[in-house]
Scaffold this active site. Structure first.
Site, PDB file in Angstrom:
ATOM      1  N   HIS A  77       0.827  -1.205   0.000  1.00  0.00           N
ATOM      2  CA  HIS A  77       0.000   0.000   0.000  1.00  0.00           C
ATOM      3  C   HIS A  77       0.862   1.255   0.000  1.00  0.00           C
ATOM      4  CE1 HIS A  77      -3.898  -2.036   1.651  1.00  0.00           C
ATOM      5  NE2 HIS A  77      -3.485  -2.542   0.508  1.00  0.00           N
ATOM      6  N   GLU A  79       0.906   3.970   1.804  1.00  0.00           N
ATOM      7  CA  GLU A  79       1.396   4.455   3.095  1.00  0.00           C
ATOM      8  C   GLU A  79       2.632   3.670   3.531  1.00  0.00           C
ATOM      9  OE1 GLU A  79      -3.204   4.461   3.288  1.00  0.00           O
ATOM     10  OE2 GLU A  79      -1.630   3.273   2.356  1.00  0.00           O
ATOM     11  N   CYS A 104      -5.844   1.533   5.613  1.00  0.00           N
ATOM     12  CA  CYS A 104      -6.396   0.291   6.163  1.00  0.00           C
ATOM     13  C   CYS A 104      -5.770   0.019   7.534  1.00  0.00           C
ATOM     14  CB  CYS A 104      -6.122  -0.875   5.210  1.00  0.00           C
ATOM     15  SG  CYS A 104      -4.371  -1.382   5.174  1.00  0.00           S
ATOM     16  N   CYS A 107      -1.892  -0.600   7.397  1.00  0.00           N
ATOM     17  CA  CYS A 107      -1.127   0.642   7.230  1.00  0.00           C
ATOM     18  C   CYS A 107      -1.193   1.495   8.489  1.00  0.00           C
ATOM     19  CB  CYS A 107      -1.620   1.413   6.011  1.00  0.00           C
ATOM     20  SG  CYS A 107      -1.149   0.604   4.461  1.00  0.00           S
TER      21      CYS A 107
END
Length: 160
Positions: A77, A79, A104, A107
């Site tokens: 992801h 992040e 999420c 993260c």
């Protein structure tokens, strides 16, 4: 002569960088970008969602609705990519992260552990999912400030 008055704000600038970073994603469904910024408004790192280093985008599936093999097994992801891309030699303690999509739960863990103290997000498309509910609970419990970015409606043009 007076200075320009139509320059973009810091929030517009950093969210713009996150939006631009998202355009690097090869995901056919969801492109997400992130920009980590210091307290004195210096960009520390940038990331977008994609495959890990040395894992070809052509060798792994981008499908999302199959149980046996889907993109969620492989993609990093935005992040986490931004956190892992940080090469400043110091800590991310006290920094803030601009993201185009609310983080999420996985993260959120990385954000908390890295010392980031504020999440500025543009979209919260998955707010009703258990992952985002868990993310918000952890971020709030850890004292990470959650700020919704309010688009200004300004149009920026980039010619490349």
């Amino acid at each position: 002569m007076a200075k320009r008055s139509d320059y973009i704000s810091w929030d517009e600038y950093f969210m713009g960088v996150a939006i631009l970073a998202a355009q690097r994603s090869k995901d056919p469904n969801t492109q997400v970008g992130a920009c980590i910024v210091s307290n004195d408004n210096k960009i520390l790192s940038i990331g977008y969602n994609g495959m890990p280093l040395n894992c070809s985008d052509d060798d792994f599936t981008w499908e999302r609705d199959t149980a046996d093999d889907n993109k969620y097994f492989y993609t990093v992801h935005s992040e986490l990519n931004a956190i892992l891309n940080y090469r400043g030699g110091g800590s991310l303690e006290g920094s803030k992260i601009y993201v185009t999509l609310f983080p999420c739960n996985e993260c959120a863990k990385a954000i908390i552990q890295s010392g980031i103290k504020a999440v500025i997000y543009r979209d919260d498309l998955y707010k009703d999912t258990k992952e985002v509910k868990a993310s918000k609970r952890m971020l709030k419990t850890a004292g990470v400030e959650i700020i919704e970015y309010k688009p200004t409606g300004r149009t920026l043009h980039i010619t490349v």
